[in-house]
Design a protein around this motif. Structure first.
Motif, mmCIF file in Angstrom:
data_model
loop_
_atom_site.group_PDB
_atom_site.id
_atom_site.type_symbol
_atom_site.label_atom_id
_atom_site.label_comp_id
_atom_site.label_asym_id
_atom_site.label_seq_id
_atom_site.Cartn_x
_atom_site.Cartn_y
_atom_site.Cartn_z
ATOM 1 N N ALA A 182 0.841 -1.195 0.000
ATOM 2 C CA ALA A 182 0.000 0.000 0.000
ATOM 3 C C ALA A 182 0.873 1.240 0.000
ATOM 4 N N CYS A 234 0.252 5.459 0.960
ATOM 5 C CA CYS A 234 -0.697 6.449 1.469
ATOM 6 C C CYS A 234 -0.079 7.843 1.398
ATOM 7 N N TRP A 272 -5.076 9.480 1.684
ATOM 8 C CA TRP A 272 -5.496 8.696 0.520
ATOM 9 C C TRP A 272 -4.673 7.418 0.469
ATOM 10 N N VAL A 273 -5.341 6.309 0.277
ATOM 11 C CA VAL A 273 -4.687 5.001 0.293
ATOM 12 C C VAL A 273 -4.968 4.274 -1.002
ATOM 13 N N GLN A 274 -3.929 3.687 -1.566
ATOM 14 C CA GLN A 274 -4.089 2.762 -2.685
ATOM 15 C C GLN A 274 -3.398 1.465 -2.290
ATOM 16 N N SER A 320 -6.193 -2.391 2.998
ATOM 17 C CA SER A 320 -7.070 -1.594 3.849
ATOM 18 C C SER A 320 -6.285 -0.950 4.979
ATOM 19 N N SER A 374 -9.676 8.442 6.150
ATOM 20 C CA SER A 374 -8.909 7.877 5.042
ATOM 21 C C SER A 374 -9.855 7.554 3.900
ATOM 22 N N HIS A 384 -9.938 5.287 0.072
ATOM 23 C CA HIS A 384 -9.286 4.418 -0.899
ATOM 24 C C HIS A 384 -9.524 4.980 -2.295
#
Length: 400
Positions: free
Chosen positions: A161, A163, A177-179, A182, A193, A195
């Motif tokens: 991940a 972020c 922001w997270v890609q 989880s 947060s 996704h």
């Protein structure tokens, strides 16, 4: 969103709980690249499953996450990119552009003084950062602005991940922001947060220095520099499951004697005050967060493992400059483009023995290369500790 299906043999033996945290600091983020360059030399098979970046650190984080080769290759390529940067690659410094910026601020000041109205929509930032947007898109693999390499690295298992954090100007929330995997939901209403699939605009938003750089619009919301309200810069990596963190900070820690030494004589110039303010916002908070983490580690160590619940010890190492990068910036100030140099001097950039404000905007090749050299030397000196952290050998003390 859980762990991705990974191709056999792609997961490093060090495990997937290792994170790198890259803080802000403007041009001083070149120091981070020097540290990575040293690691590429000593640890060619290094891999960071979790990458967290904020402010200028988001630029480096985005590049590491999107590069489809090895992390060592990414570090060398990132070093080459930073070595070619000029001020003109970050913001416009040609006389017409800077004159227009100054004129807009002068008109705002005149309206404020005469009470003719609030700030108009034309005043969004002192500098035009469209060149930075182009630099990010050139340096990273983008399609319509999306950092497409991230998804490839997630699918291959190289990355768990990434972020990136920015400030939502509309709500005051510090949004991460997270890609990828989880993130554990935050219990803090001001630290949500989301996704998403990261784009160059998310990077631009995270490093939009307040007032100096214009805010970035994503959807119907305006965002600014993620370091402004991020009081716990380690938290995004921790909520992604990190148990080992390498934090690279461009913040110099002075000795007691250096800290007691006055940096200015007489009334402090605007540039010096701005530098103190920006350091407090973007750099000091990481030190405080590390201190809290070390205290928690000591407390957790006294609790039997079966009674710890969700709490876990976190192995953390901070690599920071061995010299004052702000003081160094003063020596390189004469090399800036003429127009920008005169503007910097107008707010007292040379009236102090150190200029943290100037160092954040000193995107000058010789200065950036010097910062990378310092970062490389500092990492060389701490390589045993860095290697131990990456291999999970022992808890490391953070040099604060």
């Amino acid at each position: 969103m859980g762990h991705r299906d990974r191709e056999p043999g792609t997961v490093a033996p060090w495990g997937d709980d290792l994170a790198i945290v890259l803080s802000g600091g403007g041009a001083r983020a070149a120091y981070q690249v020097g540290v990575l360059r040293a690691m590429a030399k000593h640890l060619p098979d290094m891999r960071f499953p979790i990458i967290a970046g904020v402010s200028a650190g988001a630029i480096n984080a985005g590049f590491l996450a999107t590069y489809t080769g090895t992390t060592a290759e990414a570090a060398r390529e990132l070093s080459a990119i930073w070595g070619r940067l000029h001020v003109e690659d970050i913001f416009r410094v040609d006389p017409p552009s800077l004159a227009g910026d100054v004129l807009r601020w002068a008109r705002w000041a005149a309206r404020l003084a005469t009470g003719e109205g609030l700030i108009g929509p034309e005043l969004r930032g002192f500098l035009d950062t469209d060149p930075l947007r182009q630099t990010i898109c050139r340096g990273a693999s983008t399609v319509d602005g999306e950092l497409v390499g991230i998804e490839r690295n997630l699918e291959s298992g190289k990355l768990r991940a990434i972020c990136i954090t920015a400030l939502n100007y509309m709500t005051g929330q510090s949004v991460t922001w997270v890609q990828g995997d989880s993130i554990v939901p935050s219990t803090q209403p001001l630290r949500p947060s989301q996704h998403i699939r990261l784009t160059a605009e998310h990077i631009m938003a995270s490093c939009a220095l307040p007032l100096v750089f214009p805010a970035v619009r994503l959807g119907s919301t305006w965002y600014g520099d993620g370091g402004v309200r991020l009081s716990a810069p380690l938290s995004p990596a921790l909520r992604l499951g990190a148990s080992r963190i390498l934090a690279i900070s461009p913040h110099y820690m002075p000795s007691h004697e250096e800290a007691d030494r006055p940096q200015v004589t007489g009334y402090p110039p605007v540039a010096h005050i701005l530098g103190q303010l920006l350091d407090a916002i973007f750099l000091d908070v990481l030190d405080e967060d590390v201190r809290r983490m070390k205290s928690l580690n000591e407390l957790i160590a006294k609790i039997p493992p079966e009674n710890r619940g969700a709490y876990r010890p976190v192995d953390i190492l901070v690599v920071r400059p061995s010299v004052d990068l702000g003081e160094l910036a003063v020596a390189y100030e004469p090399h800036l483009p003429d127009t920008f140099r005169l503007l910097a001097r107008s707010i007292g950039a040379q009236e102090s023995s150190t200029s943290d404000f100037l160092s954040m905007l000193m995107f000058q090749p010789d200065y950036l290369e010097k910062l990378m050299e310092i970062g490389e030397a500092d990492a060389d000196a701490q390589m045993d500790g860095i290697r131990a952290l990456l291999e999970g050998v022992a808890m490391q003390e953070s040099p604060l």
